[in-house]
Scaffold this motif. Structure first.
Motif, PDB file in Angstrom:
ATOM      1  N   GLY A 237     -14.793  -9.424  -4.378  1.00  0.00           N
ATOM      2  CA  GLY A 237     -13.945  -9.139  -3.199  1.00  0.00           C
ATOM      3  C   GLY A 237     -14.445 -10.157  -1.740  1.00  0.00           C
ATOM      4  N   HIS A 238     -15.892 -10.662  -2.177  1.00  0.00           N
ATOM      5  CA  HIS A 238     -16.201 -11.269  -0.937  1.00  0.00           C
ATOM      6  C   HIS A 238     -16.160 -12.809  -1.222  1.00  0.00           C
ATOM      7  CE1 HIS A 238     -16.903  -7.773   1.153  1.00  0.00           C
ATOM      8  NE2 HIS A 238     -17.285  -7.242   0.224  1.00  0.00           N
ATOM      9  N   GLN A 239     -15.311 -13.432  -2.316  1.00  0.00           N
ATOM     10  CA  GLN A 239     -15.361 -14.698  -2.633  1.00  0.00           C
ATOM     11  C   GLN A 239     -14.443 -14.987  -1.712  1.00  0.00           C
ATOM     12  OE1 GLN A 239     -12.874 -15.860  -5.842  1.00  0.00           O
ATOM     13  NE2 GLN A 239     -12.921 -13.664  -6.571  1.00  0.00           N
ATOM     14  N   LYS A 247     -11.762 -12.045   9.467  1.00  0.00           N
ATOM     15  CA  LYS A 247     -12.962 -11.595   9.388  1.00  0.00           C
ATOM     16  C   LYS A 247     -13.155 -10.598   8.522  1.00  0.00           C
ATOM     17  CE  LYS A 247     -16.988 -10.907  12.467  1.00  0.00           C
ATOM     18  NZ  LYS A 247     -17.649 -11.201  11.632  1.00  0.00           N
ATOM     19  N   CYS A 248     -14.254 -10.598   7.633  1.00  0.00           N
ATOM     20  CA  CYS A 248     -14.528  -9.442   6.486  1.00  0.00           C
ATOM     21  C   CYS A 248     -15.807  -8.822   7.129  1.00  0.00           C
ATOM     22  CB  CYS A 248     -14.747 -10.020   5.335  1.00  0.00           C
ATOM     23  SG  CYS A 248     -15.130  -8.704   4.292  1.00  0.00           S
ATOM     24  N   ARG A 249     -15.955  -7.477   6.864  1.00  0.00           N
ATOM     25  CA  ARG A 249     -16.975  -6.943   7.217  1.00  0.00           C
ATOM     26  C   ARG A 249     -18.440  -7.043   6.739  1.00  0.00           C
ATOM     27  NH1 ARG A 249     -16.262  -0.452   7.918  1.00  0.00           N
ATOM     28  NH2 ARG A 249     -18.130  -0.498   8.683  1.00  0.00           N
ATOM     29  N   CYS A 250     -18.329  -8.199   5.621  1.00  0.00           N
ATOM     30  CA  CYS A 250     -19.485  -8.729   4.996  1.00  0.00           C
ATOM     31  C   CYS A 250     -20.190  -9.722   6.000  1.00  0.00           C
ATOM     32  CB  CYS A 250     -19.096  -9.150   3.696  1.00  0.00           C
ATOM     33  SG  CYS A 250     -18.342 -10.661   3.765  1.00  0.00           S
ATOM     34  N   GLY A 251     -19.449 -10.389   6.966  1.00  0.00           N
ATOM     35  CA  GLY A 251     -20.097 -11.263   7.790  1.00  0.00           C
ATOM     36  C   GLY A 251     -19.162 -12.612   7.608  1.00  0.00           C
ATOM     37  N   GLY A 254     -11.866 -14.760   5.488  1.00  0.00           N
ATOM     38  CA  GLY A 254     -11.294 -15.378   4.307  1.00  0.00           C
ATOM     39  C   GLY A 254     -11.578 -14.495   3.165  1.00  0.00           C
ATOM     40  N   CYS A 255     -12.378 -13.426   2.954  1.00  0.00           N
ATOM     41  CA  CYS A 255     -12.660 -12.925   1.533  1.00  0.00           C
ATOM     42  C   CYS A 255     -11.390 -12.411   1.100  1.00  0.00           C
ATOM     43  CB  CYS A 255     -13.669 -11.848   1.901  1.00  0.00           C
ATOM     44  SG  CYS A 255     -15.337 -12.279   2.486  1.00  0.00           S
ATOM     45  N   LEU A 256     -11.594 -12.523  -0.453  1.00  0.00           N
ATOM     46  CA  LEU A 256     -10.128 -11.988  -1.192  1.00  0.00           C
ATOM     47  C   LEU A 256      -9.727 -10.689  -0.767  1.00  0.00           C
ATOM     48  CD1 LEU A 256      -8.706 -12.460  -3.754  1.00  0.00           C
ATOM     49  CD2 LEU A 256     -10.419 -11.385  -5.080  1.00  0.00           C
TER      50      LEU A 256
HETATM   51 ZN    ZN Z   1     -16.463 -10.337   2.694  1.00  0.00          ZN
END
Ligand code: ZN
Length: 393
Positions: A237-239, A247-251, A254-256
């Protein structure tokens, strides 16, 4: 906590047990041929496994030559103990009590709920006391509790939980204090992959993709779960699929999962239609009526997911990809759309299908992990489970 160290097996005992569990109807002579161990050694090992209630003699097989002595068939005793799995989602807790062959004793679902340390203690306490009352008598009792969390886990510790604020909660400590059983933590998508591999796949190379509020995958190669060097393997999911995207919560940006998670699809449709709440069943009704917005949001989901899956295939080249998503379950036409896109030279050989276990995949994967710890066996493939019973109705 109950001491299960006496269950530690020698490598040859584990090897024989693995063969007996993963095959049906083996005799001592078959085991000797498969393992390369002498018949005398096999005889000693099988005697020990029978004394430990893990193997039973179930009858007489066919003799290999005319007039030869008919061999006694050995089988894994899946009723020797019990396993508990608990799946902690972002607004639900599912719990399953099974025998060691996967046969269900009791399933509990609490949903929708709000999760924090206090409510987790409350729900865990209710689950353990309900299971305690339903506990059948077995040789070993409960061999362990596996807790599935929706975030990466490494070496039994949560790294982070992007979709709920639960990474500081001491799940293991809470469960150990309430249950007195050994407790293990694992990522939910990893457990799903183990469950799918064990019960539904006739291949040793499988990737199971779980889609809820985020997207995660479990990777099984040669029958063994691949977690990577830091527990991040399968965090698909974070590719990044959109450069400088949302912005994704992983930092990252554009994460999937910012584009293809079920939740994103539901929220997008709710916004278009000015609805308060959308789930897969509601969206399906619109889809089946050829609503243009429903067709558009689902096609967009398929388009993004196909990019993600294409990347996974390029990296891992699995034989089977299993999707565990309420969206693709309710609208199976989306699987067909996905397959149509995945028709390039290297992805068209991969089988893509919906899960047969649905939300119980993670819980049954918990049983696999419990068994791996309890029996010291790396690769398990039990053939006995009735899939219809395991799938959620
Ligand atoms: Zn992510």
């Amino acid at each position: 906590m109950q001491d299960l160290n006496y269950m530690r097996r020698t490598p040859n005992e584990s090897l024989c047990l693995e063969y007996i569990m993963n095959n049906q109807n083996l005799s001592r002579a078959d085991l000797s041929a498969l393992t390369g161990l002498t018949k005398a050694t096999i005889s000693v090992i099988v005697k020990k496994l029978i004394e430990d209630h893990l193997v039973i003699e179930t009858g007489i097989g066919e003799s290999s030559n005319v007039g030869g002595r008919k061999p006694i068939i050995l089988q894994y005793n899946g009723k020797a103990g019990l396993s508990i799995s608990i799946d902690v989602g972002y607004n639900y807790v599912n719990a399953l009590l099974t025998y060691l062959d996967g046969e269900e004793v009791q399933f509990i679902q609490k949903k929708p709920i709000t999760l924090n340390e206090a409510t987790i203690k409350k729900y865990f306490s209710e689950i353990f006391s309900t299971f305690q009352q339903a506990l059948p008598k077995t040789n070993y009792g409960v061999i362990g509790v596996v807790i599935a969390v929706h975030g990466p886990v490494y070496d039994g510790e949560i790294i982070f939980t992007p979709h709920y604020d639960l990474d500081q909660i001491p799940f293991r400590k809470i469960a150990e204090e309430l249950s007195n059983y050994p407790v293990y933590l694992e990522n939910e998508a990893n457990l799903s992959a183990l469950g799918e591999y064990m019960y539904t796949a006739d291949s040793s190379s499988l990737i199971s993709i779980n889609m809820h509020s985020g997207i995660g995958a479990g990777i099984v190669q040669d029958g063994v779960l691949q977690v990577g060097s830091h527990g991040f393997a399968g965090e698909i999911g974070h590719q990044i699929v959109v450069i400088n995207g949302e912005k994704c919560r992983c930092g990252n940006h554009g994460c999937l999962e910012m584009y293809a998670a079920n939740k994103v699809c539901f929220e997008k449709f709710a916004k278009i239609k000015s609805m308060d709440y959308v789930n897969a069943i509601i969206l399906r009704e619109y889809y089946q009526n050829n609503d243009a917005d429903a067709l558009a949001v689902t096609q967009e989901n398929v388009n993004y997911l196909s990019v993600g899956i294409n990347n996974i295939i390029a990296h891992y080249d699995p034989e089977i990809i299993v999707l565990n998503s309420s969206l693709y379950r309710e609208i199976p036409e989306m699987i067909q759309q996905l397959k149509t896109i995945l028709q390039n030279r290297f992805s068209n050989k991969v089988s893509v299908r919906n899960s047969l276990l649905n939300e119980k995949a993670t819980l049954l994967g918990g049983l696999v992990l419990n068994l791996q710890h309890f029996l010291d066996i790396k690769q398990l493939k039990l053939p006995q489970l009735d899939i219809k019973k395991a799938s959620t109705t």
